[in-house]
Design an enzyme around this catalytic site. Structure first.
Site, mmCIF file in Angstrom:
data_model
loop_
_atom_site.group_PDB
_atom_site.id
_atom_site.type_symbol
_atom_site.label_atom_id
_atom_site.label_comp_id
_atom_site.label_asym_id
_atom_site.label_seq_id
_atom_site.Cartn_x
_atom_site.Cartn_y
_atom_site.Cartn_z
ATOM 1 C CG HIS A 158 9.915 -0.883 -1.921
ATOM 2 N ND1 HIS A 158 10.046 0.317 -2.595
ATOM 3 C CD2 HIS A 158 8.888 -1.540 -2.519
ATOM 4 C CE1 HIS A 158 9.135 0.371 -3.546
ATOM 5 N NE2 HIS A 158 8.417 -0.742 -3.532
ATOM 6 C CD1 TRP A 171 -2.309 -1.907 0.270
ATOM 7 C CD2 TRP A 171 -3.158 -0.983 2.122
ATOM 8 N NE1 TRP A 171 -3.475 -2.575 0.580
ATOM 9 C CE2 TRP A 171 -4.012 -2.020 1.710
ATOM 10 C CE3 TRP A 171 -3.483 -0.261 3.271
ATOM 11 C CZ2 TRP A 171 -5.184 -2.352 2.401
ATOM 12 C CZ3 TRP A 171 -4.643 -0.583 3.973
ATOM 13 C CH2 TRP A 171 -5.482 -1.624 3.524
ATOM 14 C CE LYS A 172 4.524 1.753 -4.248
ATOM 15 N NZ LYS A 172 5.537 2.193 -5.198
ATOM 16 N N GLY A 219 2.056 -2.551 -6.190
ATOM 17 C CA GLY A 219 1.911 -1.248 -5.536
ATOM 18 C C GLY A 219 0.564 -0.631 -5.836
ATOM 19 N N GLY A 220 0.540 0.303 -6.777
ATOM 20 C CA GLY A 220 -0.664 1.077 -7.076
ATOM 21 C C GLY A 220 -1.918 0.243 -7.278
ATOM 22 C CB SER A 243 3.969 -0.851 -13.906
ATOM 23 O OG SER A 243 4.482 0.396 -13.462
ATOM 24 C CD GLU A 276 8.926 -4.286 -6.088
ATOM 25 O OE1 GLU A 276 7.721 -4.494 -6.244
ATOM 26 O OE2 GLU A 276 9.366 -3.376 -5.354
ATOM 27 N N GLY A 290 5.822 2.136 -10.332
ATOM 28 C CA GLY A 290 4.957 3.315 -10.347
ATOM 29 C C GLY A 290 5.049 4.129 -11.625
HETATM 30 C C1 PEP Z 1 5.944 -1.499 -5.466
HETATM 31 O O1 PEP Z 1 5.802 -0.465 -4.829
HETATM 32 O O2 PEP Z 1 6.491 -2.465 -4.935
HETATM 33 C C2 PEP Z 1 5.425 -1.559 -6.835
HETATM 34 C C3 PEP Z 1 5.693 -2.604 -7.558
HETATM 35 O O3 PEP Z 1 4.673 -0.481 -7.264
HETATM 36 P P1 PEP Z 1 3.773 -0.393 -8.612
HETATM 37 O O4 PEP Z 1 3.046 -1.710 -8.735
HETATM 38 O O5 PEP Z 1 2.879 0.746 -8.379
HETATM 39 O O6 PEP Z 1 4.726 -0.193 -9.740
#
Ligand code: PEP
Length: 244
Positions: free
Chosen positions: A95, A10-11, A229-230, A208, A166, A172
């Site tokens: 992260h 969720w950040k 994430g998002g 993403s 990642e 993001g």
């Molecule tokens: C994350 O924050 O670990 C991530 C993968 O973000 P997003 O999916 O938004 O790129």
């Protein structure tokens, strides 16, 4: 056979009212089956809310970081022991946002992973290269350095952790590694894990991931799920990724 795992990060998002709706929708929309797990990593203040909402459901929860220290004069830090008290199964460590904005070095990330493992929390160890590093052909060297620091510190406990690849340029940004690009890095990570007796560790891809690209990524041989994430902030999108 390795299980599948999707974890929401969720950040620094959320609020008591919005969380209640999201946690409710996720938990009613997901049924845990053997080898398929769903989890959310929420901000620290919401751990008690996650625990209350998810305890009798098939969805696990965790934190987005953990201190490398057990207790003491470390203002602002949260220990693994505290996370255990709130029923956390997971803690994200390393992260790229922690590495970039809070100066978490490879050594600190390794110490956090070791402390989590020693306390019964499963660390989700994030590794990934920046765009500059990818363009310079340094992707393998970077992720192997980051993973190696953790493996050398945690020893035999490595088989109890989760690793997430990642690429920083995909987080993001809306730009995702292609399944082939991601698989190539995952195969490298898998080979390194195997050398440490941890070949069966779940290897997640993050960056993403959305409902419409998840399946192609998760079908790759060494991709066991995703760190999201998002898209983890919308129940329909998150559940669609989980189904993928
Ligand atoms: C994350 O924050 O670990 C991530 C993968 O973000 P997003 O999916 O938004 O790129």
């Amino acid at each position: 056979m390795r299980g599948k795992l999707v974890v929401g990060n969720w950040k620094m998002n959320g609020g008591l009212v919005a969380n209640a709706a999201l946690l409710g929708e996720i938990s009613t929309g997901f049924t845990r089956t053997d080898g398929r797990e769903l989890a959310v990593c929420v901000p620290y203040p919401y751990l008690m809310q996650a625990q209350a909402a998810l305890s009798s459901t098939g969805v696990a929860w965790g934190a987005q970081d953990v201190s490398e220290h057990a207790a003491g004069a470390f203002t602002g830090e949260v220990s693994a022991g505290m996370l255990v008290e709130f029923g956390c199964r997971y803690a994200i460590v390393g992260h790229s946002e922690r590495r970039q904005y809070f100066c978490d070095s490879d050594a600190v990330v390794a110490a956090k992973a070791a402390t989590a493992l020693a306390t019964g929390i499963i660390p989700i160890v994030c590794v990934g290269e920046t765009l500059g590093e990818r363009d310079a052909g340094a992707t393998e060297a970077v992720v192997l350095r980051q993973l190696g620091a953790v493996l050398e510190t945690v020893g035999e406990d490595a088989s109890r952790m989760v690793v997430a690849y990642e690429p920083v340029w995909a987080i993001g940004t809306g730009r995702t590694a292609t399944p082939t690009e991601a698989q190539a890095v995952h195969a490298t990570l898998r080979a390194r894990l195997a050398k440490s007796g941890a070949a069966e560790v779940p290897l997640l891809y993050g960056g993403s991931v959305k409902a419409d690209n998840a399946r192609a990524l998760f079908e790759m041989a060494d991709i066991d799920g995703g760190l999201i994430g998002g898209a983890s902030l919308k129940s329909t999108e998150f559940l669609a990724i989980a189904r993928a």
